[in-house]
Design an enzyme around this catalytic site. Structure first.
Site, PDB file in Angstrom:
ATOM      1  CE  LYS A   1     -32.521  52.719  22.254  1.00 56.47           C
ATOM      2  NZ  LYS A   1     -33.914  52.842  22.102  1.00 56.47           N
ATOM      3  N   GLY A   2     -27.091  56.158  21.714  1.00 54.42           N
ATOM      4  CA  GLY A   2     -26.616  57.395  21.087  1.00 54.42           C
ATOM      5  C   GLY A   2     -25.254  57.322  20.422  1.00 54.42           C
TER       6      GLY A   2
ATOM      7  CG  ASP B   1     -24.821  60.290  22.934  1.00 55.14           C
ATOM      8  OD1 ASP B   1     -24.372  60.188  24.096  1.00 55.14           O
ATOM      9  OD2 ASP B   1     -26.041  60.206  22.689  1.00 55.14           O
TER      10      ASP B   1
ATOM     11  CG  ASP C   1     -26.141  67.235  29.774  1.00 51.78           C
ATOM     12  OD1 ASP C   1     -25.668  68.307  30.177  1.00 51.78           O
ATOM     13  OD2 ASP C   1     -27.370  67.052  29.616  1.00 51.78           O
TER      14      ASP C   1
ATOM     15  CE  LYS D   1     -26.404  69.369  25.734  1.00 51.94           C
ATOM     16  NZ  LYS D   1     -27.776  69.107  26.164  1.00 51.94           N
TER      17      LYS D   1
ATOM     18  CG  PHE E   1     -32.489  68.968  22.979  1.00 51.03           C
ATOM     19  CD1 PHE E   1     -32.355  68.016  23.977  1.00 51.03           C
ATOM     20  CD2 PHE E   1     -32.985  68.564  21.735  1.00 51.03           C
ATOM     21  CE1 PHE E   1     -32.717  66.688  23.759  1.00 51.03           C
ATOM     22  CE2 PHE E   1     -33.351  67.235  21.514  1.00 51.03           C
ATOM     23  CZ  PHE E   1     -33.217  66.302  22.526  1.00 51.03           C
TER      24      PHE E   1
ATOM     25  CG  ASP F   1     -33.397  60.312  21.562  1.00 49.28           C
ATOM     26  OD1 ASP F   1     -32.377  60.618  22.219  1.00 49.28           O
ATOM     27  OD2 ASP F   1     -34.514  60.148  22.081  1.00 49.28           O
TER      28      ASP F   1
END
Ligand code: 5GP
Ligand code: MG
Length: 186
Positions: A43-44, A100, A103, A131, A152, A159
């Site tokens: 959903k990011g 989003d 990572d 990242k 983070f 979220d």
């Protein structure tokens, strides 16, 4: 409900907006005259997708894919589980996966490989954040909004324990800290 006090903001709404306008311009330029389909990873990516597509002046389609990953050991490959399949036909189309953040690379590595099965003409990747860490799965993002260190972050789609995705900015959470106004679940 308490107002959420802005703390530790990494990217303000204005910074995010300005960068996304540039990204839209670059993508539009590269995909001129192509049959572009954006596939956003739930959903990011939803806030990012919504702002990214707003500036396009050529016709495009977008769709969603839902995945969850588990098996978070740094050394394991992790397991990605498909929760929602795409619903439009991407055969012969130029697909741009929108997420989003890149990572470990597990999610986007899996999604890219999965989408190849449908016979698209091309599959590229666009992320708002990357990242700067060693990837577990080697994945290259073709469009990157911002590069960030290994911290983070939450807000603007990302979220903290399922909440705070709606924040219009991206904030950083220090080790052991909780976001302002956090509700402790039973
Ligand atoms: P990867 O599969 O590349 O390890 O991770 C990608 C997914 O992990 C992202 O789509 C995002 O949902 C989640 N993720 C990675 N880093 C962060 C972070 O700093 N904050 C939040 N909220 N989610 C993250
Ligand atoms: Mg995600």
């Amino acid at each position: 409900m308490n107002k959420i006090e802005i703390e530790n903001v990494l990217f303000s709404p204005e910074e995010i907006r300005d960068r996304i306008v540039q990204m839209t311009g670059a993508i539009e330029n590269d995909y001129r005259h192509q049959d572009l389909v954006l596939v956003a990873v739930l959903k990011g990516s939803v806030l990012f997708l919504a702002d990214l597509v707003r500036g396009f002046s050529c016709p495009l389609a977008f769709d969603f894919i839902g995945v969850s990953s588990y098996g978070y050991s740094r050394t394991s490959l992790g397991v990605v589980n498909l929760e929602k399949e795409i619903s439009i036909n991407i055969r012969g189309k130029d697909v741009l996966v929108v997420d989003d953040i890149l990572d470990s690379g597990r999610t986007l590595g899996w999604v890219k490989e999965h989408l190849q099965k449908f016979g698209p003409r091309s599959v590229k990747i666009c992320v708002l954040l990357e990242k700067e860490v060693e990837r577990v799965i080697e994945v290259k993002a073709d469009y990157v909004g911002f590069k960030i260190p290994n911290v983070f972050i939450y807000g603007y789609g990302l979220d903290y324990r399922d909440r705070y995705r709606h924040l219009p900015y991206i904030a950083k959470l220090e080790e052991g800290e909780v976001p302002p106004g956090d509700i402790v679940d039973e």
